[in-house]
Design an enzyme around this catalytic site. Sequence first.
Site, short mmCIF file in Angstrom:
data_model
loop_
_atom_site.label_atom_id
_atom_site.label_comp_id
_atom_site.label_asym_id
_atom_site.label_seq_id
_atom_site.Cartn_x
_atom_site.Cartn_y
_atom_site.Cartn_z
N CYS A 137 0.82 -1.22 0.00
CA CYS A 137 0.00 0.00 0.00
C CYS A 137 0.85 1.27 0.00
O CYS A 137 0.34 2.36 -0.26
CB CYS A 137 -0.93 0.01 1.21
N HIS A 174 -3.51 6.94 3.76
CA HIS A 174 -3.92 5.72 3.05
C HIS A 174 -5.34 5.37 3.47
O HIS A 174 -5.67 5.38 4.65
CB HIS A 174 -2.96 4.59 3.38
N ASN A 194 -10.28 0.01 0.13
CA ASN A 194 -8.81 0.02 0.19
C ASN A 194 -8.26 -0.43 -1.16
O ASN A 194 -8.37 -1.60 -1.52
CB ASN A 194 -8.36 -0.91 1.31
#
Length: 329
Positions: A114, A256, A286
């Site tokens: 990520c 994030h 996500n």
Amino acid sequence: MSSPCYISGLGLHLPRTAMTNADLERMVDTSDEWIVTRTGITNRYFAQGDEPCSVLAFNAARKALDNAGLAPQDLTHIFVGTFSGDYNLPTTACLLQDMLGLKGLPAFDLAAACSGFLYCLETARAFTCLHPEARILVVGSEVCTSRVNFEDRTTCVLFGDGAGAAIVTGAANPGPVKVLDAMLKADGSVGGLLTIHGGGSACKPVLGQPVGPEYFVQMNGRDVFKYAVRCMAEVSETVLERNGLTADDVDLIIPHQANIRIIEAIAKKLDVGMDKVYVNVDRIGNTSAASIPIALTEAVATGRIQPGMKVLLSSFGGGFTWASALLQF
Ligand code: UT7
């Protein structure tokens, strides 16, 4: 002493298929109520067979090039952050280079889960020091759903697919957004809390044997949650401090987008109100390395970010890897 580096254009692309919590209720033993209260997610996008990682990346890249007023031929390098590329080989960056009609320029994938976009951004910043004339295509692109186990309700409700791209330029081609600073961090000792082991050289595929759960995301969600909050808050504070700033001096924070509870906990640790924090996890879920460039592109396109603003980015992902970057619009 680093030379300045700029962002000259941004773009995002989402797959055409939206998946609501109600859609997931039909696939796995879950509920809209559980997903919303534990994660804040109500919708995400799932890529179909004709939308692999390179196609999402290509669409985001074209928009970033248009936004920068550049043609593919103006690019000097291509970096793609992803954990869900089309293939092991060739890399998604090489596929993307070909789709853009280019040959010869360096192109590589970077594996930082990520944090892939911020790792690529900082790598691009270093390259612009060596090559001030560089115009680097930096993409975070993911088809997370290709590596998610849809029999594991603890992970499959969290992830979505998408891509975000930025054109990063050096001092010879200044853009409207200056990258003031960035910091990358990692801790491999706790990497076992978030894994995809299957297919690697330590967990080899065996011809004719079925693919097991180890080929998909496996995560200790509670531990990852705690590390994510602590690491993203710490790296954000460090970047602010070394630039003589506090969170009060920043106009927008883009963390994030993994879970609204993680985002709220970071805001609390940094002592800022949620009005200063960008959130799209509710609509997009996500998207791993794509999460930050998608959010950044949206925030600019909707006018949430205006010229003169300082924006702080922070990420956290498997590895563990985490990072922060400070932008001046
Ligand atoms: O991009 C970075 C990587 N990932 C992350 O940032 C994720 C970080 N972690 C999280 O966001 C959270 O830990 C989760 C959202 C994954 C889980 O939330 P939680 O509050 O930590 O829940 P939990 O894992 O402690 O599970 C609580 C209960 C369990 O039931 P029991 O054992 O208490 O009866 C789970 O089985 O919720 C159950 N559960 C579900 N129920 C309905 C887990 N997943 C689901 C589900 N639907 N999808």
